[in-house]
Write a protein that holds these residues in place. Structure first.
Motif, short mmCIF file in Angstrom:
data_model
loop_
_atom_site.label_atom_id
_atom_site.label_comp_id
_atom_site.label_asym_id
_atom_site.label_seq_id
_atom_site.Cartn_x
_atom_site.Cartn_y
_atom_site.Cartn_z
N VAL A 295 0.88 -1.18 0.00
CA VAL A 295 0.00 0.00 0.00
C VAL A 295 0.91 1.22 0.00
N PRO A 296 0.40 2.40 -0.37
CA PRO A 296 1.23 3.61 -0.27
C PRO A 296 1.58 3.91 1.18
N GLY A 302 -8.89 6.62 -2.70
CA GLY A 302 -9.45 6.34 -4.02
C GLY A 302 -8.44 6.00 -5.10
N LEU A 303 -7.21 5.67 -4.69
CA LEU A 303 -6.17 5.35 -5.68
C LEU A 303 -6.58 4.14 -6.53
N ARG A 348 -4.81 3.59 4.71
CA ARG A 348 -3.89 3.47 3.57
C ARG A 348 -4.37 2.49 2.51
N GLY A 349 -5.62 2.02 2.67
CA GLY A 349 -6.19 1.12 1.68
C GLY A 349 -6.36 1.83 0.35
N VAL A 350 -6.48 1.05 -0.73
CA VAL A 350 -6.58 1.63 -2.07
C VAL A 350 -7.93 1.28 -2.71
N GLY A 351 -8.15 1.79 -3.91
CA GLY A 351 -9.40 1.53 -4.62
C GLY A 351 -10.50 2.47 -4.15
N ALA A 352 -11.63 2.39 -4.86
CA ALA A 352 -12.73 3.32 -4.61
C ALA A 352 -13.22 3.26 -3.16
N THR A 353 -13.23 2.08 -2.58
CA THR A 353 -13.75 1.93 -1.22
C THR A 353 -12.68 2.10 -0.16
N MET A 398 -6.00 -5.72 -7.11
CA MET A 398 -6.41 -5.26 -5.79
C MET A 398 -7.05 -6.45 -5.08
N ILE A 399 -6.64 -6.65 -3.85
CA ILE A 399 -7.18 -7.78 -3.10
C ILE A 399 -7.64 -7.34 -1.71
#
Lengths: 641, 255
Positions: A295-296, A302-303, A348-353, A398-399
């Motif tokens: 993760v970043p 929203g990455l 620090r999670g990614v994706g829309a959610t 993405m998992i």
């Protein structure tokens, strides 16, 4: 309540052999005088039904799907373990036993696990003889791979569809006995109650899902091979129809329910894409052999995956490699899952959610080339692209973790009999072999071990002692009473006509459990969950809306009955998690951690399997403990640093 | 996205069915086709209308339960199962027609749900190797060349969904039957019973009312698991070879 494990005496390696000799046999000519009911036709059910019919028993088998071949065993991807040691790499029955008991974090019965490892070798022989097309080497012999971090190659596989091929093998054996007249198969039929008289299981009540007809079936013994209850979370990798109803209704008839809070959460699933999400799809664990999880370092709300390349190497946190330098991305499922969730909790999670982490193959593709990666994971990459629209060759996957398997289930003794005589539980429906955490490629092994090689021996002992005359007909008042109970419940569900759909209520239950009884648990959260579940259950019985009638195919009605049971099970899971104030395997109690933040087991207080007894509607269940004795393995703390 | 759905509604096996049209305003391109149907069903329930019944279970493309005939294709425009079809495949504003599998041997139970038990009965007629549990040789005592094992696997990958029958103008089940016959014809374990198996399974297939194969290959084109029509060629060979050396069959066909 009296319950004993019936574990045989003697040295570990001789227990099963001696026990088999001590079991009473049913004379071949008398076997046809007995009837056995098998509920569920997955690996455990189909293999048991076929094997018992081959011995000469009369079997009635039931499944709620339109064909026995649909059971969710079919979706297992990775493989099946067996201590064949074909690779000459140091495997043995003892090593498979040791790995399984250690992997289960020392919360399973030594004797059961040893027997599982012992019969594992027979399973492969059986399946090959049936024509299961396992992967092979060019020389024509069977291929193996290492799976789930095991140090030996003991996993047999059929591409990424091992469960399918094994189930179709068991299904073919079952079909042969259906044709032979020894198994009567009932499809699209759901079990709704167990009938118990004089303390013994005597039969079941079913609903024909097409006509709605409620029927009674009597038998000398009943086998529940009905799978796990992961769908209590609403979102899981289970099939939509998978449910706890058969096991739960048996529980309410006296079968103890063991370790309900032990649920396995798999780290590599495709994340939720929106409120419409109906189920989660697993991406094989093998991806972590080459993919790097990151993760970043700072929150990037929203990455998107296609923007991942914009994050420079220095701003990426490969958190598993950082925290667990010796195992890196290959830490066990529970550790990988928990750490992924921690990153998302930190924002620090990614994706829309924001509920996802990256699984990146860029380095692997650079190292070995796209062709090699494609040969290894091509079908998984295609599946991922089909579901998400993103191409993992071009950008990271993405998992996010998802509920996958339940180690808990009906308590059974060494003979796989529940605390109700004559009522057995096999496969994922029981709790017996995986302790607090199941190893990869061991679910298929256990389902088939129970069905092909354990129950055909142990059931004979019960039946021989019972005698074929000791059978209750469906005209007995207990059957009538059970039918009335089933009908009353159905009428009630149809009469509420409230404002909420079954799915809405189910989703709320799932979110509550996911939040507080999922990857990490604490007392405060669990207590809040307990209260919330009680409210939800009350809401369900006042506000659920089930349209249609009872005398027709009515899938909303089917779902409503199953969710009603999940509402009760959910509370028991929370009670069990509250009671176990240690961390072990999948069960991470935040109050019980090592100074480094890893799971801390407390063997002095919690080396037991919890076995809960139902005490009546809205009554607290009573906890019984089966103490676990370890005579052969030394208990150690897991460390993956 | 917004779409218009024309869906086959049929109360039960004996009642005549009809198409009903639904406007679906809340479609996300990330939804699977079945999730789109779930959302529609929730809206229907809220309005007090009975939800549309359809078969589904694993929702990951392997159980073979889902079975929708979408815009004239079993499982829709892609060569996949309905559960693995996503709404991004369709255009905003599109009208989508959804029907059950249409075949005499697959009677409609309700709406989009059909009775595929004929497939089970064909398997029961001979889709197995006659071995009991126990008493089998060690797995590595039956060496099988990798090429043969891989080919047998390709045949064994059939999920029994019935798309081949739905795709075929003759409602033929040849692709389904040939996949199982091929798997066992290729493997040494299946050799002892190969003649009997081919004859019995074909006899049962005929008895169930499936049509004949006229080599249009629609089945192969629509099969979500890419089962090849070369399996049908193999079935024909197995069947003729069995017939000329005549194994007596008494199940609904054959002699």
């Amino acid at each position: 309540m009296k319950f004993e494990s019936k574990t045989p005496e003697g040295p570990l390696a001789e227990k099963w052999t001696k026990h088999k000799f001590n079991l009473k046999l049913v004379n071949p000519a008398n076997k046809r005088k007995y009837e056995v009911i098998v509920v569920g036709t997955g690996l455990a059910g189909a293999s048991a039904a076929a094997s018992l019919a081959e011995l000469g028993y009369n079997v009635k088998a039931f499944c709620f799907q339109d064909s026995p071949r649909r059971a969710h065993s079919i979706a297992a991807q990775g493989g099946i373990n067996a201590a064949k040691n074909y690779q000459n790499d140091g495997d043995s029955v003892y090593r498979l036993f040791y790995d399984t008991i250690k992997g289960g974090d020392y919360r399973s019965r030594e004797a059961n696990v040893y027997r599982l490892a012992e019969v594992s070798v027979n399973i492969i022989d059986q399946c090959v003889a049936q024509g299961v097309p396992f992967a092979r080497e060019y020389g024509g012999l069977l291929a193996n791979r290492s799976f789930g971090g095991a140090q030996v190659s003991r996993t047999f596989y059929a591409r990424g569809q091992t469960g399918q091929q094994l189930l179709l093998g068991a299904y073919s054996a079952l079909n042969r006995q259906i044709a032979n007249g020894k198994v009567k198969m009932y499809t699209r039929t759901e079990m709704l109650d167990v009938v118990v008289t004089d303390g013994k299981a005597r039969g079941i009540i079913t609903r024909d899902l097409v006509t709605g007809k409620i029927e009674a079936h009597s038998a000398h013994a009943v086998l529940l091979c009905t799978g796990g209850y992961g769908n209590v979370f609403y979102l899981s990798t289970n099939a939509k129809g998978s449910n706890v109803t058969a096991a739960w209704r048996a529980h309410k008839k006296g079968a103890l329910f063991a370790n309900p809070c032990f649920t396995q959460i798999h780290p590599t699933c495709i994340p939720v894409s929106g409120d419409h999400q109906s189920k989660l799809t697993l991406m094989s664990e093998s991806l972590r052999n080459d993919g790097r999880v990151w993760v970043p370092k700072t929150a990037h709300k929203g990455l998107k995956a296609k923007e991942a390349a914009s994050i420079p190497e220095s701003d990426r946190d490969y958190f598993l490699e950082r925290k667990y330098p010796s195992f890196g991305n290959l830490v066990p499922r529970d550790v990988a899952s928990r750490n992924g969730k921690m990153m998302c909790d930190e924002g620090r999670g990614v994706g829309a959610t924001g509920l996802a982490v990256f699984l990146d193959f860029a380095d692997a593709i650079k190292r070995v080339g796209r062709d090699v990666i494609s040969a290894k994971y091509g079908n998984l990459f295609d599946m991922y692209k089909q579901i998400t629209g993103d191409d993992p060759y071009e950008m990271p996957m993405m998992i996010f973790p998802a509920v996958h398997y339940t180690m808990g289930g009906l308590w059974v003794d060494y003979n796989l009999m529940t605390s109700v005589p004559g009522l057995y539980a096999l496969g994922e429906a029981n709790y017996s072999d995986h302790g607090a955490n199941r190893l990869g490629a061991s679910a298929l092994m256990q389902g088939l071990a129970d069905g092909y090689f354990v129950i055909p021996y142990t059931i004979g002992d019960y039946l021989a002692h019972l005698g074929w005359n000791d059978k209750v007909g469906t005209d007995h008042p207990a059957f009538k009473e059970a039918i009335d109970g089933v009908n009353a419940k159905i009428s009630k569900l149809l009469s509420i006509k409230g404002k909420k759909t079954v799915d809405e209520l189910h989703r709320e239950l799932g979110l509550t459990l996911w939040e507080h009884c999922g990857m990490s648990r604490n007392e405060e959260g669990l207590k809040a969950a307990k209260k919330k579940i009680q409210e939800l259950r009350a809401d369900f019985w006042q506000n659920v809306n089930v349209l249609g009638g009872s005398n027709e195919l009515n899938m909303e009605l089917e779902k409503a009955g199953r969710v009603a049971d999940f509402m009760e099970l959910g509370e028991l899971m929370v009670d069990d998690a509250l009671n176990r104030k240690e961390s072990c395997g999948c069960h991470f109690r935040e109050e019980s951690q090592t100074p480094e933040g890893e799971a801390l087991r407390i063997d002095s207080d919690y080396a037991f399997s919890s076995a809960w007894e139902y005490k009546g509607e809205n009554q607290p269940e009573e906890l019984h403990k089966e103490e676990l004795h370890f005579e052969n393995v030394k208990l150690t703390q897991r460390s993956y640093k | 996205m917004k779409i218009t759905l024309k869906v086959w509604r049929q109360k039960n096996r004996t009642t005549k069915g009809e198409f009903k049209t639904y406007q679906h305003e809340h479609v996300s391109p990330d939804m699977s086709f079945l999730e789109m149907m779930d959302v529609l069903n929730t809206e229907l329930i809220k309005k007090g209308e009975e939800p549309i019944h359809f078969d589904h279970d694993c929702r990951e493309g392997i159980c073979g339960m889902c079975s929708m005939y979408i815009n004239g294709h079993p499982h829709g425009p892609l060569q996949t199962t309905t559960c693995q079809l996503h709404m991004r495949t369709f255009k905003d504003g599109e009208t989508i027609t959804v029907e059950p599998w249409r075949a005499q041997a697959f009677p409609v139970i309700k709406d989009l749900v059909v009775d595929r038990s004929a497939f089970d009965r064909i398997q029961q007629a001979g889709g197995y190797v006659s071995v009991n549990t126990g008493g089998v040789p060690d797995a590595n005592e039956i060496p099988i060349s990798k090429n043969i094992a891989d080919e047998a696997f390709d045949s064994a990958a059939c999920i029994g969904c019935g798309a081949c029958v739905a795709a075929c103008k003759n409602s033929s089940a040849m692709l389904f039957v040939s996949a199982k016959v091929s798997q066992f014809a290729l493997l040494p374990q299946g050799h002892a019973e190969r003649k009997e198996r081919a004859e019995k399974m074909v006899a049962q297939m005929d008895a169930e009312g499936f049509g004949n194969c006229s080599n249009t290959k629609a089945c192969e084109a629509e099969c979500p698991k890419a089962i090849s029509v070369s399996n049908i060629a193999r079935l024909n060979r197995e069947y003729f070879s069995a017939m000329v050396s005549s194994y007596k069959v008494t199940v609904g066909g054959g002699e």
